[in-house]
Design a protein around this motif. Structure first.
Motif, PDB file in Angstrom:
ATOM      1  N   LEU A   1      43.944  44.223  42.302  1.00 49.61           N
ATOM      2  CA  LEU A   1      42.969  43.152  42.112  1.00 49.61           C
ATOM      3  C   LEU A   1      42.257  42.864  43.413  1.00 49.61           C
ATOM      4  CD1 LEU A   1      43.950  40.112  43.273  1.00 49.61           C
ATOM      5  CD2 LEU A   1      45.579  40.403  41.458  1.00 49.61           C
ATOM      6  N   ASP A   2      41.079  42.298  43.285  1.00 52.05           N
ATOM      7  CA  ASP A   2      40.310  41.852  44.429  1.00 52.05           C
ATOM      8  C   ASP A   2      39.687  40.512  44.063  1.00 52.05           C
ATOM      9  OD1 ASP A   2      39.111  41.714  46.891  1.00 52.05           O
ATOM     10  OD2 ASP A   2      37.813  43.450  46.611  1.00 52.05           O
ATOM     11  N   VAL A   3      39.834  39.554  44.961  1.00 55.66           N
ATOM     12  CA  VAL A   3      39.289  38.217  44.748  1.00 55.66           C
ATOM     13  C   VAL A   3      38.094  38.049  45.675  1.00 55.66           C
ATOM     14  CG1 VAL A   3      39.758  35.749  44.863  1.00 55.66           C
ATOM     15  CG2 VAL A   3      41.549  37.316  44.120  1.00 55.66           C
ATOM     16  N   TYR A   4      36.970  37.619  45.105  1.00 46.51           N
ATOM     17  CA  TYR A   4      35.754  37.435  45.871  1.00 46.51           C
ATOM     18  C   TYR A   4      35.448  35.954  46.013  1.00 46.51           C
ATOM     19  CZ  TYR A   4      30.843  37.302  47.055  1.00 46.51           C
ATOM     20  OH  TYR A   4      29.657  37.029  47.661  1.00 46.51           O
ATOM     21  N   ASP A   5      35.266  35.512  47.246  1.00 45.92           N
ATOM     22  CA  ASP A   5      34.848  34.145  47.553  1.00 45.92           C
ATOM     23  C   ASP A   5      35.784  33.098  46.934  1.00 45.92           C
ATOM     24  OD1 ASP A   5      33.151  32.482  48.959  1.00 45.92           O
ATOM     25  OD2 ASP A   5      31.739  32.251  47.305  1.00 45.92           O
TER      26      ASP A   5
ATOM     27  N   TYR B   1      38.449  40.526  40.130  1.00 47.63           N
ATOM     28  CA  TYR B   1      38.331  41.778  39.406  1.00 47.63           C
ATOM     29  C   TYR B   1      39.691  42.450  39.470  1.00 47.63           C
ATOM     30  CZ  TYR B   1      33.333  41.150  39.395  1.00 47.63           C
ATOM     31  OH  TYR B   1      32.079  40.646  39.176  1.00 47.63           O
ATOM     32  N   PHE B   2      40.145  42.994  38.334  1.00 43.64           N
ATOM     33  CA  PHE B   2      41.434  43.685  38.350  1.00 43.64           C
ATOM     34  C   PHE B   2      41.394  44.942  37.511  1.00 43.64           C
ATOM     35  CE2 PHE B   2      41.910  40.828  34.745  1.00 43.64           C
ATOM     36  CZ  PHE B   2      42.596  41.587  33.802  1.00 43.64           C
TER      37      PHE B   2
ATOM     38  N   LEU C   1      38.508  48.077  34.071  1.00 42.84           N
ATOM     39  CA  LEU C   1      38.088  47.108  35.085  1.00 42.84           C
ATOM     40  C   LEU C   1      37.688  45.827  34.374  1.00 42.84           C
ATOM     41  CD1 LEU C   1      37.253  46.328  37.998  1.00 42.84           C
ATOM     42  CD2 LEU C   1      34.996  47.293  37.461  1.00 42.84           C
ATOM     43  N   ASN C   2      38.356  44.754  34.719  1.00 43.32           N
ATOM     44  CA  ASN C   2      38.096  43.456  34.077  1.00 43.32           C
ATOM     45  C   ASN C   2      37.746  42.401  35.110  1.00 43.32           C
ATOM     46  OD1 ASN C   2      38.726  44.716  31.711  1.00 43.32           O
ATOM     47  ND2 ASN C   2      40.684  43.733  31.436  1.00 43.32           N
ATOM     48  N   HIS C   3      37.053  41.355  34.662  1.00 48.77           N
ATOM     49  CA  HIS C   3      36.577  40.279  35.534  1.00 48.77           C
ATOM     50  C   HIS C   3      36.981  38.934  34.922  1.00 48.77           C
ATOM     51  CE1 HIS C   3      33.174  37.447  36.579  1.00 48.77           C
ATOM     52  NE2 HIS C   3      33.752  37.684  37.736  1.00 48.77           N
ATOM     53  N   VAL C   4      37.403  38.010  35.783  1.00 46.37           N
ATOM     54  CA  VAL C   4      37.839  36.700  35.306  1.00 46.37           C
ATOM     55  C   VAL C   4      37.723  35.688  36.446  1.00 46.37           C
ATOM     56  CG1 VAL C   4      40.289  36.959  35.892  1.00 46.37           C
ATOM     57  CG2 VAL C   4      39.631  35.600  33.884  1.00 46.37           C
TER      58      VAL C   4
ATOM     59  N   TRP D   1      43.356  52.821  39.597  1.00 50.39           N
ATOM     60  CA  TRP D   1      44.331  52.514  40.636  1.00 50.39           C
ATOM     61  C   TRP D   1      43.863  51.466  41.641  1.00 50.39           C
ATOM     62  CZ3 TRP D   1      49.095  53.663  39.775  1.00 50.39           C
ATOM     63  CH2 TRP D   1      49.412  54.757  38.969  1.00 50.39           C
ATOM     64  N   GLY D   2      42.643  51.512  42.067  1.00 51.26           N
ATOM     65  CA  GLY D   2      42.209  50.594  43.117  1.00 51.26           C
ATOM     66  C   GLY D   2      40.903  49.917  42.775  1.00 51.26           C
ATOM     67  N   VAL D   3      40.632  48.783  43.448  1.00 44.86           N
ATOM     68  CA  VAL D   3      39.400  48.030  43.224  1.00 44.86           C
ATOM     69  C   VAL D   3      38.994  47.344  44.524  1.00 44.86           C
ATOM     70  CG1 VAL D   3      40.617  45.970  42.392  1.00 44.86           C
ATOM     71  CG2 VAL D   3      38.247  46.340  41.716  1.00 44.86           C
ATOM     72  N   ALA D   4      37.670  47.289  44.775  1.00 43.00           N
ATOM     73  CA  ALA D   4      37.147  46.613  45.963  1.00 43.00           C
ATOM     74  C   ALA D   4      35.768  46.041  45.661  1.00 43.00           C
ATOM     75  CB  ALA D   4      37.066  47.573  47.139  1.00 43.00           C
TER      76      ALA D   4
END
Length: 171
Positions: free
Chosen positions: A18-22, A27-28, A40-43, A66-69
């Motif tokens: 997962l990556d958290v923006y601001d 996104y995970f 790829l999902n967004h919440v 596997w990865g997200v950025a």
């Protein structure tokens, strides 16, 4: 717990990255059943109760991820089990763009910092980087050789996206 699989929330199954923006958006990557529940999902990253927000599916694919950025140019990069790295434009058209194909063998962790997306290739034992240059497919460049590179974490300072890179290793 922010989100968990339940009758009302089925778009979670084996979240692997997962990556958290601001501190607001998350996104995970799901690693199982990616075609039906989303690769790829967004919440929202700030729900007031468990499973409060609906999870939006950004990408459905039969392959595992596997990865997200998330990058400062509003692209979300993600890696797949076939070695490809893709990006989607989150602000304009939600289109997918291949960023690297036929290069990586086992891309795992991704992170973003200093205008670059870093990718750990577990099988090659190296960490590479690509520029956050939107829709251009490019050949990744070597950053460091290190056996067992699996997860990457970029710690960015404020919104200047420069900082440290940490790695998790698997022996």
């Amino acid at each position: 717990v922010l989100y968990r699989q339940s009758e009302g929330q089925s778009n979670i199954q084996n979240p692997i990255a997962l990556d958290v923006y601001d501190s607001k958006e998350m996104y995970f990557i799901n690693n199982q059943d990616c075609e039906s529940i989303g690769l790829l999902n967004h919440v929202s990253a700030v729900p007031t109760s468990e499973n409060e927000q609906h999870i939006d599916i950004e990408v459905r694919e039969p392959l595992k991820g596997w990865g997200v950025a998330y990058t400062e140019n509003d692209y979300v990069f993600y890696s797949q089990s076939n070695g490809d790295v893709w990006a989607i434009d989150t602000k304009e058209d939600k289109k997918k763009y291949v960023k690297s194909t036929d290069f990586f063998r086992d891309p795992r962790g991704l992170c973003y910092g200093d205008g670059k997306v870093y990718v750990a290739d577990y099988e090659k034992g190296e960490v590479y980087f690509m520029h956050d240059n939107s829709k251009v497919n490019e050949k990744p460049r070597e950053f460091v050789k290190i056996q067992g590179a699996y997860g990457l974490y970029c710690i960015n300072y404020d919104h200047d996206y420069s900082g440290w890179i940490m790695m998790s290793l698997v022996a």
